[in-house]
Design a protein around this motif. Structure first.
Motif, PDB file in Angstrom:
ATOM      1  N   ARG A   1      11.266  -6.062 -12.262  1.00 49.39           N
ATOM      2  CA  ARG A   1      10.739  -6.430 -10.947  1.00 49.39           C
ATOM      3  C   ARG A   1       9.590  -7.418 -11.069  1.00 49.39           C
ATOM      4  O   ARG A   1       9.346  -8.222 -10.162  1.00 49.39           O
ATOM      5  CB  ARG A   1      10.300  -5.193 -10.160  1.00 49.39           C
ATOM      6  CG  ARG A   1       9.049  -4.473 -10.661  1.00 49.39           C
ATOM      7  CD  ARG A   1       8.918  -3.119  -9.957  1.00 49.39           C
ATOM      8  NE  ARG A   1       7.641  -2.466 -10.177  1.00 49.39           N
ATOM      9  CZ  ARG A   1       7.322  -1.787 -11.270  1.00 49.39           C
ATOM     10  NH1 ARG A   1       8.208  -1.686 -12.265  1.00 49.39           N
ATOM     11  NH2 ARG A   1       6.132  -1.214 -11.380  1.00 49.39           N
ATOM     12  N   TRP A   2       8.885  -7.397 -12.216  1.00 52.15           N
ATOM     13  CA  TRP A   2       7.786  -8.347 -12.404  1.00 52.15           C
ATOM     14  C   TRP A   2       8.301  -9.755 -12.697  1.00 52.15           C
ATOM     15  O   TRP A   2       7.633 -10.743 -12.383  1.00 52.15           O
ATOM     16  CB  TRP A   2       6.859  -7.861 -13.515  1.00 52.15           C
ATOM     17  CG  TRP A   2       6.209  -6.562 -13.143  1.00 52.15           C
ATOM     18  CD1 TRP A   2       6.461  -5.332 -13.654  1.00 52.15           C
ATOM     19  CD2 TRP A   2       5.210  -6.381 -12.129  1.00 52.15           C
ATOM     20  NE1 TRP A   2       5.697  -4.373 -13.033  1.00 52.15           N
ATOM     21  CE2 TRP A   2       4.906  -4.985 -12.092  1.00 52.15           C
ATOM     22  CE3 TRP A   2       4.540  -7.236 -11.246  1.00 52.15           C
ATOM     23  CZ2 TRP A   2       3.974  -4.454 -11.214  1.00 52.15           C
ATOM     24  CZ3 TRP A   2       3.609  -6.701 -10.368  1.00 52.15           C
ATOM     25  CH2 TRP A   2       3.333  -5.323 -10.359  1.00 52.15           C
TER      26      TRP A   2
ATOM     27  N   MET B   1      20.868  -0.489 -10.829  1.00 53.15           N
ATOM     28  CA  MET B   1      19.496  -0.648 -11.321  1.00 53.15           C
ATOM     29  C   MET B   1      18.509  -0.020 -10.345  1.00 53.15           C
ATOM     30  O   MET B   1      18.587  -0.248  -9.135  1.00 53.15           O
ATOM     31  CB  MET B   1      19.154  -2.135 -11.498  1.00 53.15           C
ATOM     32  CG  MET B   1      17.718  -2.394 -11.967  1.00 53.15           C
ATOM     33  SD  MET B   1      17.311  -4.150 -12.071  1.00 53.15           S
ATOM     34  CE  MET B   1      18.299  -4.666 -13.460  1.00 53.15           C
ATOM     35  N   ASP B   2      17.590   0.805 -10.882  1.00 56.48           N
ATOM     36  CA  ASP B   2      16.517   1.378 -10.065  1.00 56.48           C
ATOM     37  C   ASP B   2      15.439   0.313  -9.897  1.00 56.48           C
ATOM     38  O   ASP B   2      14.549   0.160 -10.741  1.00 56.48           O
ATOM     39  CB  ASP B   2      15.961   2.629 -10.754  1.00 56.48           C
ATOM     40  CG  ASP B   2      14.915   3.332  -9.896  1.00 56.48           C
ATOM     41  OD1 ASP B   2      14.640   2.836  -8.779  1.00 56.48           O
ATOM     42  OD2 ASP B   2      14.371   4.354 -10.347  1.00 56.48           O
ATOM     43  N   LYS B   3      15.525  -0.436  -8.817  1.00 56.98           N
ATOM     44  CA  LYS B   3      14.689  -1.623  -8.657  1.00 56.98           C
ATOM     45  C   LYS B   3      13.198  -1.326  -8.768  1.00 56.98           C
ATOM     46  O   LYS B   3      12.460  -2.017  -9.473  1.00 56.98           O
ATOM     47  CB  LYS B   3      14.977  -2.282  -7.311  1.00 56.98           C
ATOM     48  CG  LYS B   3      16.365  -2.888  -7.189  1.00 56.98           C
ATOM     49  CD  LYS B   3      16.524  -3.555  -5.831  1.00 56.98           C
ATOM     50  CE  LYS B   3      17.886  -4.212  -5.696  1.00 56.98           C
ATOM     51  NZ  LYS B   3      18.050  -4.863  -4.380  1.00 56.98           N
ATOM     52  N   GLN B   4      12.735  -0.290  -8.056  1.00 58.47           N
ATOM     53  CA  GLN B   4      11.292  -0.064  -7.946  1.00 58.47           C
ATOM     54  C   GLN B   4      10.677   0.569  -9.181  1.00 58.47           C
ATOM     55  O   GLN B   4       9.456   0.710  -9.252  1.00 58.47           O
ATOM     56  CB  GLN B   4      11.009   0.777  -6.701  1.00 58.47           C
ATOM     57  CG  GLN B   4      11.397   0.059  -5.413  1.00 58.47           C
ATOM     58  CD  GLN B   4      10.976   0.783  -4.166  1.00 58.47           C
ATOM     59  OE1 GLN B   4      10.420   1.886  -4.221  1.00 58.47           O
ATOM     60  NE2 GLN B   4      11.235   0.183  -3.010  1.00 58.47           N
ATOM     61  N   ASN B   5      11.496   0.956 -10.162  1.00 59.65           N
ATOM     62  CA  ASN B   5      10.978   1.468 -11.431  1.00 59.65           C
ATOM     63  C   ASN B   5      11.353   0.580 -12.608  1.00 59.65           C
ATOM     64  O   ASN B   5      11.057   0.898 -13.754  1.00 59.65           O
ATOM     65  CB  ASN B   5      11.505   2.886 -11.679  1.00 59.65           C
ATOM     66  CG  ASN B   5      10.918   3.887 -10.707  1.00 59.65           C
ATOM     67  OD1 ASN B   5       9.710   3.896 -10.472  1.00 59.65           O
ATOM     68  ND2 ASN B   5      11.761   4.718 -10.114  1.00 59.65           N
ATOM     69  N   SER B   6      11.991  -0.538 -12.321  1.00 61.13           N
ATOM     70  CA  SER B   6      12.422  -1.449 -13.375  1.00 61.13           C
ATOM     71  C   SER B   6      11.303  -2.428 -13.724  1.00 61.13           C
ATOM     72  O   SER B   6      10.640  -2.981 -12.842  1.00 61.13           O
ATOM     73  CB  SER B   6      13.658  -2.222 -12.918  1.00 61.13           C
ATOM     74  OG  SER B   6      13.947  -3.261 -13.813  1.00 61.13           O
ATOM     75  N   SER B   7      11.104  -2.659 -15.013  1.00 61.34           N
ATOM     76  CA  SER B   7      10.115  -3.654 -15.434  1.00 61.34           C
ATOM     77  C   SER B   7      10.544  -5.066 -15.044  1.00 61.34           C
ATOM     78  O   SER B   7       9.719  -5.982 -14.970  1.00 61.34           O
ATOM     79  CB  SER B   7       9.907  -3.572 -16.951  1.00 61.34           C
ATOM     80  OG  SER B   7      11.120  -3.819 -17.640  1.00 61.34           O
TER      81      SER B   7
END
Length: 414
Positions: free
Chosen positions: A9-10, A1-7
């Motif tokens: 993360r919110w 998972m691309d953490k910093q571009n994943s929704s």
């Protein structure tokens, strides 16, 4: 998972912030029931002061070790475990039948609480890019004050409605449920590791610790935080409600409003003081100013023999809270004074100073009250001499901020 571009993360942010909100509320919530504990367990003011201090003592002693452990094993394990420990400690507190059990419960709560901040910072740094992180860490900082705010009038009304035991039991169960939520949001759903192990860097850590303990700048930051945090958190979390009830004849809810006024001051002060510091491109000048203001506020209690006029009391509580908001300048100074690779340990060292004073103040204040037998005839004298403690702590803070140097490194070197 691309953490910093994943929704997602919110979702991570919301769950972690919610955990911090509830855990932070339990730092000061016991101060609302000081009189009930004294009656139910037949204990002295000194014992209550020690009880209020023990969680902060545990929190303080674990700050630097927790930073090292989180770096090595990852934040997920410690944050989830911390939520459960805080919940179990709070449940145990609600079921206590002896003062020894109260102390054990607060120790458990303190161990759990010690995990939250360093874990939160690392989790947000993993899931958000640098620009987002700089904004969200400010929101996270304000959440701590919101947690204290939750433990004023709202929790006081909760206590009056359900009784103190049922109220703390409910919060303890909620914290355990939060631990389950954190497991699913941090580990299960994003398919992340629960516990990871990296190669130890014992030699490097020891070298950094030696450098910190021999640094004048680090000790100045330690003293700054010592002087500005203890008077506020230590007094708010233990004696503010009894003070309002004893000296002004307030109800518990009315006395808890004094705390709320101070917390509102902190919520306003933190971002405003940070903005002023940024506009001035200075840290020492505003920090010196607010350290002196806080010293004058605590000295005013002595000037009026522990009982200033009510209108002035409101102003003092608000101003002390507002000035407490400047404590974030401690960590701004850390960031600008030390390389990034050292800033975590230095931040832990400075934070240790702040919470050490929060450990000491309730116990000293309680001991002073006990010297005056906590009777209606002498209680005014007890509070008067008790206020000498935050005055002395504030003087230490002023000395620290005067010693603080502003010859920082260039941002490119950090």
């Amino acid at each position: 998972m691309d953490k910093q571009n994943s929704s997602f993360r919110w979702v991570i942010f919301a769950s972690v912030i919610f955990a911090y909100l509830i855990m932070a509320s339990q730092r000061t919530a016991p101060g609302l029931i000081t009189d009930q504990l004294m009656n139910d367990f037949n204990v002295t003011a000194t014992t209550i002061g020690l009880l209020a201090s023990i969680q902060f003592f545990v929190y303080t002693s674990l700050q630097i070790p927790m930073g090292i452990l989180v770096d090595r094993y990852g934040p997920n394990f410690f944050l989830i475990t911390g939520a459960f420990l805080t919940g179990i400690g709070t449940i145990t507190y609600s079921l206590s039948t002896h003062e020894v059990v109260l102390f054990l419960a607060r120790i458990l709560t303190g161990v759990g609480d010690a995990t939250i901040w360093v874990s939160l910072v690392l989790i947000l740094s993993q899931w958000f890019n640098a620009k987002e992180f700089s904004r969200l860490i400010g929101v996270a900082g304000m959440t701590g004050s919101l947690g204290f705010l939750l433990a004023t009038v709202p929790f006081s009304a909760f206590v009056d409605s359900l009784g103190w035991r049922n109220s703390f039991l409910s919060v303890g169960v909620l914290l355990c449920m939060i631990g389950i939520l954190l497991y699913f949001t941090l580990v299960k759903k994003p398919n992340q590791t629960f516990l990871k192990k990296q190669e130890a860097q014992n030699e490097r850590t020891l070298d950094l610790l030696r450098r910190i303990f021999s640094s004048r700048q680090a000790w100045a930051l330690f003293m700054c935080h010592f002087g500005i945090v203890g008077g506020y958190i230590g007094f708010i979390g233990s004696w503010a409600v009894p003070y309002g009830m004893d000296m002004y004849g307030m109800s518990r809810i009315d006395a808890s409003q004094l705390i709320m006024i101070s917390l509102v001051g902190a919520l306003i002060g933190a971002p405003l003081i940070g903005w002023v510091s940024s506009r001035l491109e200075k840290i020492k000048l505003p920090y010196v100013l607010f350290h002196i203001i806080i010293l004058l506020c605590w000295s005013t209690f002595l000037l009026f023999k522990g009982q200033p006029p009510y209108f002035l009391l409101i102003i003092l509580f608000f101003t002390i809270g507002f000035g407490f908001g400047s404590n974030s300048l401690t960590f701004s100074a850390v960031r600008l004074s030390f390389p990034v690779k050292e800033s975590g340990l230095v931040s832990g060292f400075a934070n240790t100073g702040g919470f050490l004073s929060a450990v000491l103040l309730p116990s000293i204040f309680g001991k002073v009250l006990d010297l005056f037998q906590f009777s209606s005839d002498n209680i005014g004298y007890g509070y008067f001499f008790g206020f000498i403690t935050p005055v002395l702590f504030s003087i230490i803070g002023v000395i620290g901020v005067i010693l603080l140097k502003e010859n920082w490194k260039k941002s490119g070197d950090l």
